[in-house]
Design an enzyme around this catalytic site. Sequence first.
Site, PDB file in Angstrom:
ATOM      1  N   THR A   1       0.850  -1.192   0.000  1.00 42.46           N
ATOM      2  CA  THR A   1       0.000   0.000   0.000  1.00 42.46           C
ATOM      3  C   THR A   1       0.885   1.242   0.000  1.00 42.46           C
ATOM      4  O   THR A   1       1.858   1.321   0.744  1.00 42.46           O
ATOM      5  CB  THR A   1      -0.928   0.033   1.222  1.00 42.46           C
ATOM      6  OG1 THR A   1      -1.790  -1.106   1.186  1.00 42.46           O
ATOM      7  CG2 THR A   1      -1.788   1.292   1.216  1.00 42.46           C
TER       8      THR A   1
ATOM      9  N   PHE B   1       1.249   5.233   0.689  1.00 39.98           N
ATOM     10  CA  PHE B   1       0.683   6.283   1.516  1.00 39.98           C
ATOM     11  C   PHE B   1       1.312   7.624   1.144  1.00 39.98           C
ATOM     12  O   PHE B   1       2.488   7.680   0.755  1.00 39.98           O
ATOM     13  CB  PHE B   1       0.953   6.017   3.001  1.00 39.98           C
ATOM     14  CG  PHE B   1       0.250   4.802   3.555  1.00 39.98           C
ATOM     15  CD1 PHE B   1      -0.914   4.939   4.315  1.00 39.98           C
ATOM     16  CD2 PHE B   1       0.750   3.534   3.333  1.00 39.98           C
ATOM     17  CE1 PHE B   1      -1.553   3.828   4.828  1.00 39.98           C
ATOM     18  CE2 PHE B   1       0.123   2.418   3.840  1.00 39.98           C
ATOM     19  CZ  PHE B   1      -1.044   2.560   4.588  1.00 39.98           C
TER      20      PHE B   1
END
Length: 427
Positions: free
Chosen positions: A299, A301
């Site tokens: 992921t 960010f």
Amino acid sequence: MQAVSSTFSCDLKSMIQTNPTAKNARYSHVNRNRVPVRCSYRSESFSFPNGIGSSRADWQSSCAILASKVASAENASSADQVTTVNGDSNGSVNLSLVPLDSKNGKHGLIQPLTNTDLSPAPSHGSTLRVAYQGVPGAYSEAAAGKAYPNSEAIPCDQFDVAFQAVELWIADRAVLPVENSLGGSIHRNYDLLLRHRLHIVGEVQIPVHHCLLALPGVRPDRIRRVISHPQALAQTEGSLNKLTPKAAIEAFHDTAAAAEYIATNGLQDTAAVASARAAELYGLQILADGIQDDAGNVTRFLMLARDPIIPRTDRPFKTSIVFAAQEREGTSVLFKVLSAFAFRNISLTKIESRPHHNCPVRVVGDGNVGTAKQFEYTFYVDFEASMAETRAQNALSEVQEYTSFLRVLGSYPMDVTPWSTLPSEDV
């Protein structure tokens, strides 16, 4: 491009101090001393095509709004303030550690911020405060810890609360997810980037290492329900079919919150998909470790702040922009925009389209031949170049000719640190 100048000043007052020794204090991260905070910002005129200045004020003027032919998207936002940050000061709080009360078995965890907690703002402290969405044990907390190792974590129950926490000086930074290698883009945060006036100052990538958690003593064959965030459930679908074939799969708003829910309610027949850290925080056992179907589950960010950083050329930089096509040009302008980068050998790493909120539909044609309705879009583009480079400045000067508005969301260092799919203490 026309010169831009702006003047902004604001007065912020802090929350009323409560008894610091009170056991019922809800937010350990809030400093409620009634001390007025005054901030001001002023930028001078500049000419972008001739380059950018070396000062923070010059760069902030350069990258805030490149074109304002149609600025309704920006004007629609009520949070259009641009202020300066008092500075990045190192604190003594270790984000990866949340105290546990070993005597009574309760967890000393702060509660997430909600919309009702955002007014008024407290005074600025000495420790950098980082807002993230979720509860302690969430992957966003791990991302905040990697981005700012010596900081104070502020959990928020929603993405927009994290944006507002930074704007209202409750937090100094926000670390929020924008895309996952398996699940794709988090569209909500793309929309909030346009709605708010925060600047991207960095990025961080976190490998997602899922575990199946349950109360101590619960066997996998007793699990009748598995709860977690929809993306976490999708990323572990194959493993869950083997581990808990008879269990119902139910969506929950957050991975760590699902673990907290099981621990709080003592659910013997329910398991959660969350991190190993969530198991430690909420007293759950790990039934299975590393249950993600794809090991390359990462992921990305973004690190957000009230003030942009000054772009440099001594390390790899990435720049994020958002724009909308000129009236009557439609999506055909996208080819011209991409050509502006291709001719200058600038690599694009991300293209994301979102509906144009202020003008979602465009009518084309006339009464003689009929009319048609086409959707209007705003486009988000990430490219590998620093705004301190002439080629990036020239590319955006050309892109401006084809767009109704163009905004630089941030020019920031790329995350080039290596990562592993193996579990770590941070994740």
